[in-house]
Design an enzyme around this catalytic site. Sequence first.
Site, PDB file in Angstrom:
ATOM      1  N   HIS A  59       0.860  -1.190   0.000  1.00 33.04           N
ATOM      2  CA  HIS A  59       0.000   0.000   0.000  1.00 33.04           C
ATOM      3  C   HIS A  59       0.894   1.237   0.000  1.00 33.04           C
ATOM      4  O   HIS A  59       1.292   1.739   1.033  1.00 33.04           O
ATOM      5  CB  HIS A  59      -0.917  -0.016   1.228  1.00 33.04           C
ATOM      6  CG  HIS A  59      -1.963   1.051   1.218  1.00 33.04           C
ATOM      7  ND1 HIS A  59      -3.154   0.923   1.898  1.00 33.04           N
ATOM      8  CD2 HIS A  59      -2.019   2.272   0.625  1.00 33.04           C
ATOM      9  CE1 HIS A  59      -3.887   2.004   1.724  1.00 33.04           C
ATOM     10  NE2 HIS A  59      -3.205   2.849   0.954  1.00 33.04           N
ATOM     11  N   HIS A 192     -11.878   2.543   4.462  1.00 32.95           N
ATOM     12  CA  HIS A 192     -12.689   3.721   4.145  1.00 32.95           C
ATOM     13  C   HIS A 192     -14.162   3.327   4.213  1.00 32.95           C
ATOM     14  O   HIS A 192     -14.929   3.539   3.278  1.00 32.95           O
ATOM     15  CB  HIS A 192     -12.316   4.287   2.776  1.00 32.95           C
ATOM     16  CG  HIS A 192     -10.949   4.905   2.741  1.00 32.95           C
ATOM     17  ND1 HIS A 192     -10.695   6.187   3.184  1.00 32.95           N
ATOM     18  CD2 HIS A 192      -9.749   4.407   2.354  1.00 32.95           C
ATOM     19  CE1 HIS A 192      -9.400   6.453   3.056  1.00 32.95           C
ATOM     20  NE2 HIS A 192      -8.796   5.384   2.557  1.00 32.95           N
ATOM     21  N   ALA A 217      -9.827   5.640   8.983  1.00 34.32           N
ATOM     22  CA  ALA A 217     -10.881   5.651   7.964  1.00 34.32           C
ATOM     23  C   ALA A 217     -11.811   4.436   8.080  1.00 34.32           C
ATOM     24  O   ALA A 217     -12.111   3.762   7.098  1.00 34.32           O
ATOM     25  CB  ALA A 217     -10.289   5.743   6.559  1.00 34.32           C
ATOM     26  N   ASP A 244       3.869   4.950  11.771  1.00 32.75           N
ATOM     27  CA  ASP A 244       4.658   6.181  11.678  1.00 32.75           C
ATOM     28  C   ASP A 244       4.577   7.030  12.940  1.00 32.75           C
ATOM     29  O   ASP A 244       5.091   8.154  12.974  1.00 32.75           O
ATOM     30  CB  ASP A 244       4.219   7.001  10.461  1.00 32.75           C
ATOM     31  CG  ASP A 244       2.760   7.457  10.530  1.00 32.75           C
ATOM     32  OD1 ASP A 244       2.043   7.037  11.461  1.00 32.75           O
ATOM     33  OD2 ASP A 244       2.345   8.240   9.647  1.00 32.75           O
ATOM     34  N   ILE A 246       2.190   8.585  13.958  1.00 31.54           N
ATOM     35  CA  ILE A 246       1.273   9.699  13.695  1.00 31.54           C
ATOM     36  C   ILE A 246      -0.133   9.153  13.434  1.00 31.54           C
ATOM     37  O   ILE A 246      -1.093   9.558  14.090  1.00 31.54           O
ATOM     38  CB  ILE A 246       1.753  10.532  12.493  1.00 31.54           C
ATOM     39  CG1 ILE A 246       3.090  11.204  12.838  1.00 31.54           C
ATOM     40  CG2 ILE A 246       0.702  11.575  12.095  1.00 31.54           C
ATOM     41  CD1 ILE A 246       3.784  11.814  11.650  1.00 31.54           C
ATOM     42  N   HIS A 247      -0.248   8.237  12.505  1.00 33.38           N
ATOM     43  CA  HIS A 247      -1.542   7.590  12.260  1.00 33.38           C
ATOM     44  C   HIS A 247      -2.015   6.802  13.479  1.00 33.38           C
ATOM     45  O   HIS A 247      -3.215   6.670  13.710  1.00 33.38           O
ATOM     46  CB  HIS A 247      -1.461   6.654  11.043  1.00 33.38           C
ATOM     47  CG  HIS A 247      -1.536   7.356   9.734  1.00 33.38           C
ATOM     48  ND1 HIS A 247      -0.459   8.021   9.182  1.00 33.38           N
ATOM     49  CD2 HIS A 247      -2.567   7.517   8.861  1.00 33.38           C
ATOM     50  CE1 HIS A 247      -0.819   8.545   8.016  1.00 33.38           C
ATOM     51  NE2 HIS A 247      -2.095   8.256   7.806  1.00 33.38           N
ATOM     52  N   ASP A 270       1.574   3.573   3.106  1.00 32.04           N
ATOM     53  CA  ASP A 270       0.550   4.490   2.585  1.00 32.04           C
ATOM     54  C   ASP A 270       1.217   5.803   2.172  1.00 32.04           C
ATOM     55  O   ASP A 270       0.625   6.876   2.273  1.00 32.04           O
ATOM     56  CB  ASP A 270      -0.548   4.735   3.628  1.00 32.04           C
ATOM     57  CG  ASP A 270      -1.813   5.354   3.024  1.00 32.04           C
ATOM     58  OD1 ASP A 270      -1.943   5.356   1.789  1.00 32.04           O
ATOM     59  OD2 ASP A 270      -2.658   5.862   3.791  1.00 32.04           O
ATOM     60  N   LEU A 303      -5.428  13.649   7.618  1.00 32.96           N
ATOM     61  CA  LEU A 303      -4.223  12.920   7.215  1.00 32.96           C
ATOM     62  C   LEU A 303      -4.364  12.467   5.765  1.00 32.96           C
ATOM     63  O   LEU A 303      -5.403  11.933   5.356  1.00 32.96           O
ATOM     64  CB  LEU A 303      -3.993  11.711   8.124  1.00 32.96           C
ATOM     65  CG  LEU A 303      -3.401  12.017   9.499  1.00 32.96           C
ATOM     66  CD1 LEU A 303      -3.498  10.792  10.407  1.00 32.96           C
ATOM     67  CD2 LEU A 303      -1.956  12.470   9.385  1.00 32.96           C
ATOM     68  N   GLY A 305      -2.341  10.192   3.579  1.00 31.09           N
ATOM     69  CA  GLY A 305      -1.234   9.262   3.423  1.00 31.09           C
ATOM     70  C   GLY A 305      -0.127   9.596   4.408  1.00 31.09           C
ATOM     71  O   GLY A 305      -0.363  10.244   5.431  1.00 31.09           O
TER      72      GLY A 305
END
Length: 379
Positions: A59, A192, A217, A244, A246-247, A270, A303, A305
């Site tokens: 991905h 998503h 998502a 990361d 962050i996500h 991503d 966000l 990616g």
Amino acid sequence: MNAIINGKIILPNEILEDHIIVYEDKIIDIIHKDNFDSENINIIDAKNNYVSPGFIDIHIHGSMGYDTMDGELESIENISKSILQNGVTSFLPTTMTMDMKSIYRSLDTVRNAMNIKIKGARVLGAHLEGPFISPKYKGAQNSNFIEKPNYELIKNYIDVIKIITYAPEEDKDFDFLKSILQNKDITLSMGHTNASYEEALEAIKKGVTHSTHMFNAMTPLHHRNPGVVGAIMSSDITSEIIADNIHLHRGIYEIVNRVKGSENIVLITDAMRAQCLKEGKYDLGGQEVIVKNNSARLLDKTLAGSVLKLNEGVKNLYKNTTLKLYECVKLASANPAKVINIDDIGSIEKGKYADIILFDDDIKIKKVIIEGVVKHENN
């Protein structure tokens, strides 16, 4: 014939020392150093670095200023060369929710890339992320181009697509799912999505086997409404995570490990086109993205990616979980290979392709070998 000596070899369930890998385009043998005859063999000295299977990113949208949705072979080739420095030896260029003409152009380009000797990481196929997604959980996807799941729209690209991210609640009577599952080489992934816990479990029962960037998502876990996250946790489907920091919060990695088990977690990036580049303004799927402090966001702060490098994801997981290094590596190699049903890459074993990387204790990439050929070196 080639051989790698003086390395700590990362196997699926252990790290092996005092052994040597002998290979051509595929791995011929792994033998003890005392039984090795170096005559007429090209030697690579690993210098006590780790010798690992190459990473597989299933991905990734882009890197080094290029994106899958550019629809240009040059873009795919430049992404493939860029990600070598991150230890990636094969990948799935990933599409976005845009107009179908742009998606088709990108899929045609991926098909072309699959059929040539590309200069960098091998192109295994495409990950179709959208347009069959939920407007409510579109994330950084463009809602103007969202479509209901429709097999007719993609039937000419069954040979290219390896993963489809879609919202199962938008699939009436699971007609799309039934059509896709007639082809055993495509993995259906929930992502998503605004599905309820019950709808998600039904989709899993019907044949969804994977989830796209878990937690992000999708309907969240709540004790009175478990959502898609709850369905993922209560099933044995595989799950992507973007490690990361962050996500996902660092603490989530160990929670996912304990709930899902290391066999069912897949590290992805991503990444968008700003990966490996400096901060600034970029775009993703035709929308402006601001990259700052290792985070990529739309103007509304959504966000968009990531700019994560896959070797850094492995490092983040290793530092923040109880997983052993060989298990962290598996999440970026053997596990993604399993998700897309490819069994001749993803681990260092006799008979598999010699897709091998060397990295140091900080998981910085020193050398990348694909099908026995050195593609990248960093001293």
